[in-house]
Write a protein that holds these residues in place. Structure first.
Motif, mmCIF file in Angstrom:
data_model
loop_
_atom_site.group_PDB
_atom_site.id
_atom_site.type_symbol
_atom_site.label_atom_id
_atom_site.label_comp_id
_atom_site.label_asym_id
_atom_site.label_seq_id
_atom_site.Cartn_x
_atom_site.Cartn_y
_atom_site.Cartn_z
ATOM 1 N N ILE A 291 3.123 -5.011 5.484
ATOM 2 C CA ILE A 291 3.656 -4.230 6.606
ATOM 3 C C ILE A 291 2.525 -3.542 7.368
ATOM 4 C CG2 ILE A 291 5.020 -2.176 7.194
ATOM 5 C CD1 ILE A 291 7.030 -3.084 5.014
ATOM 6 N N MET A 292 1.590 -2.937 6.643
ATOM 7 C CA MET A 292 0.478 -2.256 7.310
ATOM 8 C C MET A 292 -0.383 -3.258 8.083
ATOM 9 S SD MET A 292 1.322 0.749 6.565
ATOM 10 C CE MET A 292 0.007 1.582 7.411
ATOM 11 N N SER A 293 -0.618 -4.407 7.487
ATOM 12 C CA SER A 293 -1.401 -5.440 8.174
ATOM 13 C C SER A 293 -0.653 -5.971 9.390
ATOM 14 C CB SER A 293 -1.724 -6.577 7.207
ATOM 15 O OG SER A 293 -2.628 -7.485 7.807
ATOM 16 N N ALA A 294 0.670 -6.119 9.268
ATOM 17 C CA ALA A 294 1.479 -6.605 10.393
ATOM 18 C C ALA A 294 1.416 -5.630 11.565
ATOM 19 C CB ALA A 294 2.925 -6.802 9.940
ATOM 20 N N ILE A 295 1.466 -4.344 11.289
ATOM 21 C CA ILE A 295 1.359 -3.342 12.364
ATOM 22 C C ILE A 295 -0.011 -3.442 13.025
ATOM 23 C CG2 ILE A 295 1.245 -0.856 12.845
ATOM 24 C CD1 ILE A 295 3.388 -0.556 10.583
ATOM 25 N N CYS B 240 -6.775 -9.970 -1.486
ATOM 26 C CA CYS B 240 -5.324 -10.171 -1.465
ATOM 27 C C CYS B 240 -4.602 -9.386 -0.377
ATOM 28 C CB CYS B 240 -4.715 -9.840 -2.828
ATOM 29 S SG CYS B 240 -4.668 -8.076 -3.212
ATOM 30 N N GLY B 241 -5.190 -8.298 0.110
ATOM 31 C CA GLY B 241 -4.570 -7.518 1.177
ATOM 32 C C GLY B 241 -3.525 -6.513 0.730
ATOM 33 N N SER C 152 -3.391 -14.022 7.466
ATOM 34 C CA SER C 152 -3.763 -14.903 6.359
ATOM 35 C C SER C 152 -4.523 -14.190 5.242
ATOM 36 C CB SER C 152 -4.583 -16.090 6.874
ATOM 37 O OG SER C 152 -5.812 -15.648 7.421
ATOM 38 N N GLY C 153 -5.051 -13.023 5.487
ATOM 39 C CA GLY C 153 -5.740 -12.269 4.443
ATOM 40 C C GLY C 153 -4.804 -11.523 3.515
ATOM 41 N N ASN C 154 -3.514 -11.545 3.803
ATOM 42 C CA ASN C 154 -2.522 -10.876 2.961
ATOM 43 C C ASN C 154 -1.750 -11.931 2.177
ATOM 44 O OD1 ASN C 154 -2.984 -8.901 5.324
ATOM 45 N ND2 ASN C 154 -2.021 -7.681 3.730
ATOM 46 N N TYR D 268 5.675 -6.347 -4.300
ATOM 47 C CA TYR D 268 4.363 -5.773 -4.598
ATOM 48 C C TYR D 268 3.427 -5.818 -3.392
ATOM 49 C CZ TYR D 268 0.485 -4.114 -7.316
ATOM 50 O OH TYR D 268 -0.545 -3.346 -7.791
ATOM 51 N N CYS D 269 3.425 -6.905 -2.673
ATOM 52 C CA CYS D 269 2.524 -7.045 -1.528
ATOM 53 C C CYS D 269 3.078 -6.418 -0.257
ATOM 54 C CB CYS D 269 2.215 -8.515 -1.264
ATOM 55 S SG CYS D 269 3.610 -9.439 -0.535
ATOM 56 N N THR D 270 4.343 -6.033 -0.266
ATOM 57 C CA THR D 270 5.028 -5.601 0.947
ATOM 58 C C THR D 270 4.351 -4.443 1.673
ATOM 59 O OG1 THR D 270 7.107 -6.451 0.070
ATOM 60 C CG2 THR D 270 7.263 -4.935 1.925
ATOM 61 N N PRO D 271 3.917 -3.370 1.003
ATOM 62 C CA PRO D 271 3.253 -2.302 1.755
ATOM 63 C C PRO D 271 2.024 -2.796 2.521
ATOM 64 C CG PRO D 271 3.843 -1.522 -0.428
ATOM 65 C CD PRO D 271 4.102 -3.003 -0.408
ATOM 66 N N GLY D 272 1.190 -3.592 1.864
ATOM 67 C CA GLY D 272 0.007 -4.140 2.538
ATOM 68 C C GLY D 272 0.378 -5.099 3.647
#
Length: 189
Positions: free
Chosen positions: A140-144, A77-78, A163-165, A134-138
């Motif tokens: 944001i980190m994935s986006a960076i 889910c990421g 796409s993994g998030n 809920y998914c926002t921290p992951g």
């Protein structure tokens, strides 16, 4: 993970042939705590951990950094995405001891000391790129990580490399817009 598991074997302990302990190739007992040093958000953390502790659980349960979320706990889910030495990592799939001595950045480590948000955090707010959050921290980190890897040149790039998030609220168009807005300010930040 396979290499770690295959390195363990049931080995009888000297002096007690009836008992067995899992022992690594180096001779360390698997269930004994191991001191692991992580540099989390630019601060040194020395943690005594069971070697089987995931990086996610070390962050949440031992370092008290609960911004990184536990979603599926299977790498699907990421939600648990963090940066390790600047690269995206699914922290639920990484043992903490594998990251000994490495730099780990979580969502808590993005804002500056004076409270100014990281450009990606601000872009997520600007574009309402979250709903339940809920998914926002992951995300944001994935986006960076996506931007720093050079995979944010177009909307299609962002969709593919993010796409993994998973966002169960389906805020995907807003997430893509946020990543594109912040990409120039995020590179190398």
């Amino acid at each position: 993970m396979t290499g770690t598991v295959s390195a363990a074997a049931a080995v009888p302990l000297l002096g007690s042939p009836a008992k067995t302990q899992e022992v690594t190739q180096s001779g360390a007992r698997l269930r004994e705590p191991v001191v692991t040093t992580l540099r989390i958000n630019k601060q040194r953390h020395e943690l005594s951990l069971d070697p089987r502790t995931s990086l996610l659980d070390a962050l949440r349960d031992h370092a008290g950094l609960t911004g990184t979320k536990k979603g599926c706990d299977h790498g699907q889910c990421g939600a648990c995405t963090v940066l390790v030495d600047g690269k995206r990592v699914l922290s639920c799939l990484s043992f903490a001891v594998m990251n000994d001595g490495k730099d780990v950045t979580t969502i808590e480590g993005l804002a500056s000391r004076d409270g100014k948000l990281h450009p990606m955090q601000q872009a997520f707010i600007d574009h309402d790129a979250f709903q339940c959050g809920y998914c926002t921290p992951g995300q944001i980190m994935s986006a960076i990580g996506c931007v720093n890897e050079g995979h944010a040149e177009s909307e299609n790039d962002v969709r593919e490399y993010m796409s993994g998030n998973i966002c169960r609220c389906a805020a995907y168009p807003n997430i893509v817009a946020a990543v594109l807005q912040a990409r120039g300010e995020t590179r190398g930040a």
